[in-house]
Design a protein around this motif. Structure first.
Motif, mmCIF file in Angstrom:
data_model
loop_
_atom_site.group_PDB
_atom_site.id
_atom_site.type_symbol
_atom_site.label_atom_id
_atom_site.label_comp_id
_atom_site.label_asym_id
_atom_site.label_seq_id
_atom_site.Cartn_x
_atom_site.Cartn_y
_atom_site.Cartn_z
ATOM 1 N N ARG A 1 38.423 30.384 42.818
ATOM 2 C CA ARG A 1 39.737 31.670 42.812
ATOM 3 C C ARG A 1 39.752 32.886 42.421
ATOM 4 N NH1 ARG A 1 42.054 26.500 40.589
ATOM 5 N NH2 ARG A 1 42.810 27.133 38.681
ATOM 6 N N ILE A 2 38.775 32.539 41.597
ATOM 7 C CA ILE A 2 39.011 34.769 41.339
ATOM 8 C C ILE A 2 37.679 35.253 42.237
ATOM 9 C CG2 ILE A 2 38.286 36.453 39.988
ATOM 10 C CD1 ILE A 2 38.417 33.859 37.873
ATOM 11 N N THR B 1 38.887 35.006 45.786
ATOM 12 C CA THR B 1 40.233 36.185 46.088
ATOM 13 C C THR B 1 39.322 37.965 45.740
ATOM 14 O OG1 THR B 1 41.429 35.251 44.520
ATOM 15 C CG2 THR B 1 41.859 38.002 44.779
ATOM 16 N N LEU B 2 38.001 37.867 45.060
ATOM 17 C CA LEU B 2 37.127 39.576 45.612
ATOM 18 C C LEU B 2 36.632 39.232 46.454
ATOM 19 C CD1 LEU B 2 35.083 38.736 41.954
ATOM 20 C CD2 LEU B 2 36.874 40.206 42.821
ATOM 21 N N LEU C 1 44.927 36.260 34.761
ATOM 22 C CA LEU C 1 44.117 36.938 36.581
ATOM 23 C C LEU C 1 44.235 35.560 36.926
ATOM 24 C CD1 LEU C 1 41.637 38.259 37.228
ATOM 25 C CD2 LEU C 1 40.085 37.019 35.839
ATOM 26 N N GLN C 2 43.845 34.278 36.667
ATOM 27 C CA GLN C 2 44.155 33.120 37.545
ATOM 28 C C GLN C 2 45.179 33.022 38.368
ATOM 29 O OE1 GLN C 2 41.864 30.976 37.940
ATOM 30 N NE2 GLN C 2 40.820 30.934 36.235
ATOM 31 N N CYS D 1 45.676 36.570 40.414
ATOM 32 C CA CYS D 1 44.672 36.248 42.200
ATOM 33 C C CYS D 1 45.636 34.782 42.485
ATOM 34 C CB CYS D 1 43.792 35.773 41.494
ATOM 35 S SG CYS D 1 42.168 36.963 40.881
ATOM 36 N N SER D 2 46.309 33.952 41.914
ATOM 37 C CA SER D 2 46.699 32.703 43.136
ATOM 38 C C SER D 2 48.023 33.411 43.692
ATOM 39 C CB SER D 2 46.963 31.748 42.025
ATOM 40 O OG SER D 2 47.431 31.434 40.595
ATOM 41 N N LEU E 1 48.841 38.041 44.650
ATOM 42 C CA LEU E 1 48.083 37.974 45.546
ATOM 43 C C LEU E 1 47.814 37.000 46.575
ATOM 44 C CD1 LEU E 1 44.229 40.343 44.153
ATOM 45 C CD2 LEU E 1 46.720 41.017 45.127
ATOM 46 N N GLY E 2 46.757 36.165 46.450
ATOM 47 C CA GLY E 2 46.455 34.717 46.858
ATOM 48 C C GLY E 2 47.983 34.009 48.226
ATOM 49 N N THR F 1 40.063 46.218 44.264
ATOM 50 C CA THR F 1 39.028 45.645 43.803
ATOM 51 C C THR F 1 38.447 46.638 42.668
ATOM 52 O OG1 THR F 1 39.036 45.130 45.955
ATOM 53 C CG2 THR F 1 37.007 45.585 45.051
ATOM 54 N N MET G 1 39.950 45.282 39.780
ATOM 55 C CA MET G 1 40.088 43.653 39.682
ATOM 56 C C MET G 1 38.528 43.362 39.023
ATOM 57 S SD MET G 1 41.599 40.962 40.020
ATOM 58 C CE MET G 1 40.864 40.080 40.660
#
Length: 957
Positions: free
Chosen positions: A684-685, A688-689, A745-746, A749-750, A753-754, A786, A789
């Motif tokens: 997942r991370i 995202t990157l 962080l998870q 990202c999810s 962001l996601g 970016t 992160m």
């Protein structure tokens, strides 16, 4: 026209699959070839210094997952402090002397090697083990001064250890004495408190009777005219092997004792234990009289084997001691002063000399040959023989087998004993040391307790644990009777046993010799060579070595202020004389929680003895590695996770993420299933990157950046949220917390962001003009996200961050010379976060409604839907402000907001209907103006504008 070709589709060389196991070794090699650690030091010159002093792992055997956890935590902390803008130094070390290595040499080559051979083979073996472990530590992505680690067997360090001992001696903490110390028969040496662990042991308890040698005096003490029958003091013990060395009986002066008439004689027992004792002996009895223990002082009782062999024809006097209690047994403690600290202290206090103490147990655990009845027998095997002898002498009243907690050697896992031996000690309390010239201002115990109060603990409960250990510990036995270690460079007078009057000077000579030729140089030197022939005939050169915990416990002296650091942390002064005022101090020591009784403990004592304070500002402890059932990982159980195999299969990055994601304050659980979940989290991370990198690949921050004030509102929100997230992460880093960082962080990202920002952004990134304000605004936000992160994950996901950094900054040496990114401040930061939190809440409600309609078959994708929202108050205001951009936030083809009034005010209602319009072949929205442009029949009006006109106007999303 192929409209797909007109989209700004993402592009990146950052692959979706990390292929970590194959690619990570390349990064390790790259770091070595480019000397990245040295480059970091150069880039950090002049910054505030942060020092995590490495607790040295033992140079023996392949690293296991516990080693991996320890090194990864250290590496994560050092890198986080480095990115904070500090000069974060990490010098790895190894513990190289001591019994584990010497035992390996004995297993391979036997026990008949000369001292020189043991030392040579031990040094060679340790060197081999260090090379193997170093390779594995590097493979885990740990950056450090691997080309110049500290080794306790480096001659310079060995020499400084002697200098540290000299400093402690000068301050009055060292003395030589005979007293019982822990002794391991397998080690054939004394052990420190740090080297003891407790485990269950089966022992035979015995109740043994000692016949009164003075029946008239015993009767008088109880106020009786005479005794009706022979009288016996009865003891209870779990150590039958100590009976041959009995020299006294201990009674509590304030405890009531009774003389009980039984068929086996008049038995002396604690009054409170009479009933239990008689039941154990299966006897009936009547109490003849009662008195307190102090009235029985000085009475003599015959050894239970008095009549069996002349060698036992001696008496045991009654001594008074408070450690004799009525908690169990008989209330009378038999005393073998060579084999118990309390027994020893009691006998010495009564006037017994050291020479009078019987010590028939040899260092191998075998009774000396001259011991009557049991000579030459191993003590554990002699127990049933002793019991039979007592039974045959009619002195055994009871025996049974029990299982109880008993001290064991933590190396051999075998039972140890207390055994009196002439040893060198570091004194905890008041008393005179040898060669005292700089008397310390307080006892070592008090200095250490005061130092603990000045130390930060992570977690906090470590403070109580260490404080309790220091408060109750005995003097530290620092001498060992082995070959592989730093010498106690002493000469003892053959007649008096006193140290040579020039001992301080001779210690400097020894340090110089060792510095030039290692411990081997001192070992090979003779007394004649050092003292001269005349003096040498009167002195014996000691063959003792220092406890290995003294080795690692003094590394603050020779590493932090000598071999690897300058005066910035050393306190200055001469290393030979140790005339520093403050001493070296590391910011942090980090080890497993067992090191409260190990390295933390020994380092604290040596530092306080030398300069009155701890060598560390903070102590961090982590738990042990266990399987999913909570069982400690071990080879015997076959439940371990091997770091080498895991790196080869999944990649070291997965181990790093697992360590960071675990709450290390407790035990750290790991198995294949747990690691599989970690792999999912990593993906997942990484995904995202990949999105971030792909959508900024054609963006140049220097020429195409959009100022925060000119950015679209959701982009400004993204920067505000990124800044908020970074501040949260850095607050956790500050106190060495990583599992909340991974969890957040998870989620970031999810969800942030996601599921929201990047989801909303796709349409604008792909469909608007390549160089439009709308797209460049989004890319500006993505670029800053970016940068932020990558630097935030770098301490944890070091390989991934380095890989991505090379793409973001072509030609850059490494991400680890950087500092955390300064996220641009946006106007109305707090208000943005509040307002968009409300928008996201409403968006989530719409998404649920869309999903319900999709499940029912009403729509396919969300873009096939049109949404009407009926709202009032804050909900209405938040939605109306977005104007037509609301449809892009909701990812639908039309979104209309209606104000509710009257009875429906205060409620928010959502209606979803399938669109009746045609689908734009380029942006996939369903719009009424699809085909309105005669030259572009398949696309909508805004796509026409974005391709051939001025481009669409966006303000919010």
């Amino acid at each position: 026209m192929d409209y797909k070709e007109t989209l700004n589709l993402p592009d990146t060389l950052f692959p979706m699959r990390g292929d970590l196991a194959k690619r990570e070794p390349g990064w390790v090699q790259n770091w070595e070839e480019k000397k990245i650690y040295q480059a970091i030091r150069t880039a950090s010159a002049g910054r505030p210094r942060f020092v995590l002093h490495d607790g040295p792992p033992y140079a023996n055997g392949q690293i296991h997952m516990g080693h991996a956890v320890n090194k990864i935590l250290k590496d994560t902390i050092v890198k986080a402090r480095q990115l904070k803008g500090m000069d974060a130094i990490y010098v790895p070390g190894w513990d190289c002397h001591g019994l584990p290595i010497e035992n390996q040499i004995e297993k391979t080559h036997g026990r008949n090697l000369s001292r020189d051979e043991v030392q040579a083979k031990s040094r060679a073996y340790a060197t081999e083990q260090i090379a193997l472990q170093k390779k594995d530590f590097k493979r885990l992505g740990v950056l450090g001064d691997w080309d110049n680690p500290y080794l306790t067997m480096n001659p310079g360090n060995e020499a400084d250890e002697i200098r540290a001992l000299k400093q402690i001696m000068k301050r009055g903490f060292v003395y030589r004495g005979l007293k019982p110390v822990y002794w391991c028969f397998d080690c054939r040496s004394s052990l420190a408190e740090f080297e003891i662990e407790y485990a269950d042991k089966k022992s035979d308890t015995i109740d043994v009777s000692f016949e009164s040698a003075e029946p008239e005096k015993l009767a008088a003490a109880f106020g009786l005219a005479s005794l009706p029958k022979p009288a016996f003091a009865v003891i209870w013990t779990t150590t039958a092997w100590t009976i041959p060395a009995n020299q006294a009986l201990n009674l509590n002066p304030d405890l009531e004792y009774s003389l009980v008439d039984t068929p086996r004689g008049a038995l002396l027992l604690a009054n409170a234990l009479v009933e239990k004792a008689l039941a154990r002996y299966k006897l009936e009895g009547t109490v003849l009289a009662t008195t307190v223990g102090k009235n029985l002082a000085g009475l003599n009782f015959k050894h239970p084997l008095y009549d069996v062999d002349p060698g036992y024809a001696r008496v045991a006097p009654v001594l008074l001691a408070e450690y004799a209690t009525a908690d169990d047994g008989t209330g009378i403690v038999h005393s073998s002063p060579a084999y118990g600290v309390d027994d020893f202290n009691s006998c010495i206090a009564s006037g017994m000399s050291h020479d009078d103490i019987l010590n028939p147990v040899q260092g191998t655990g075998v009774y000396e040959a001259e011991l009557p009845l049991f000579g030459g027998q191993f003590i554990w095997k002699a127990v049933p023989v002793i019991i039979d002898a007592l039974r045959n002498a009619d002195r055994l009243l009871s025996t049974e087998t029990i299982t109880h907690s008993y001290p064991h050697c933590w190396r051999h896992k075998t039972p140890v004993i207390y055994r009196a031996a002439a040893q060198w000690f570091v004194r905890m309390d008041e008393g005179e040391g040898v060669f005292t010239s700089e008397k310390a201002p307080a006892t070592l115990r008090q200095l250490a307790l005061d130092a603990i109060e000045q130390t930060s603990f992570y977690p906090e409960n470590g403070k109580t644990r260490l404080r309790d250990m220091i408060a109750g510990r005995p003097d530290w036995c620092i001498s060992r009777q082995r070959s592989w270690g730093v010498p106690l460079p002493f000469f003892l007078h053959q007649a008096t046993g006193e140290l040579h009057p020039r001992t301080m000077e001779l210690m400097d000579v020894a340090a110089k010799m060792v510095e030039e030729g290692g411990v081997e140089a001192w070992s090979k030197a003779t007394a004649e060579e050092i003292l001269g022939a005349e003096e040498a005939q009167h002195y014996t050169k000691s063959n003792d070595i220092l406890d290995v915990w003294f080795d690692s416990g003094t590394t603050h002296f020779h590493v932090l202020r000598g071999s690897h650091f300058d005066n910035a942390i050393s306190g200055g002064g001469s290393r030979d004389e140790g005339h520093h005022t403050s001493g070296p101090e590391a910011d942090l020591y980090l080890e497993g929680h067992d090191q409260h009784r190990g390295w933390f403990h020994s380092s604290l004592l040596t530092a306080c003895a030398m300069y009155g304070r701890a060598p560390y500002k903070g102590l961090l402890t982590h738990g042990f590695t266990v399987d999913s059932q909570g069982r400690k990982m071990s080879k015997s159980l076959g439940n371990g996770v091997d770091p080498q195999k895991t790196s080869e299969k999944l990649g070291a990055e997965i181990i790093r993420l697992w360590v960071a994601a675990s709450d290390y304050s407790g035990d750290i659980a790991g198995d294949d299933k747990i690691l599989a979940r970690v792999v999912d989290g990593y993906r997942r991370i990484r995904n995202t990157l990949r999105f971030l990198l792909a959508n900024t690949s054609d963006f140049d921050i220097k020429t195409q950046a959009v100022a925060p004030a000119d950015m679209l509102e959701v982009d400004r929100w993204a920067l505000a949220r990124m800044a908020q997230f970074q501040a949260d992460v850095l607050s956790h880093f500050e106190v060495y917390e990583f599992h909340p960082v991974v969890a957040k962080l998870q989620i970031f990202c999810s969800e942030d962001l996601g599921a929201f920002y990047l989801d909303v952004l796709k349409d604008r990134l792909y469909t608007t003009g390549a160089d439009s304000l709308a797209r460049r605004s989004a890319q500006t936000a993505l670029w800053h996200i970016t940068q932020t992160m990558l630097k935030l994950i770098a301490p944890i996901l070091s390989f991934t961050a380095e890989e991505a950094w090379a793409l973001v900054n072509p030609g850059a040496l490494t991400i680890f010379t950087e500092t955390y990114h300064a996220v641009p401040q946006v106007p109305g930061h707090d208000a943005l976060l509040t307002r968009w939190a409300k928008v996201r809440e409403l968006r989530a409600a719409v998404t649920r409604q869309l999903e319900d309609v999709r499940t029912a078959g009403g729509i396919g994708s969300s873009l096939q839907a049109e949404v009407d929202i009926y709202a009032s108050g804050a909900d209405l205001a938040a939605l109306q402000e977005l104007q037509d951009d609301l449809r892009f936030v909701l990812i639908v083809s039309r979104a209309t907001v209606h104000a509710t009034e009257g009875d429906t005010a205060g409620e928010t209602r959502i209606e979803v209907t399938p669109s009746t319009y045609a689908k734009c072949e380029r942006c996939w929205h369903y719009r009424a103006d699809v085909g309105a442009d005669a030259s572009n029949k398949l696309i909508c009006g805004r796509c026409v504008s974005n391709l051939f006109g001025a481009g669409e106007a966006r303000s919010h999303a």
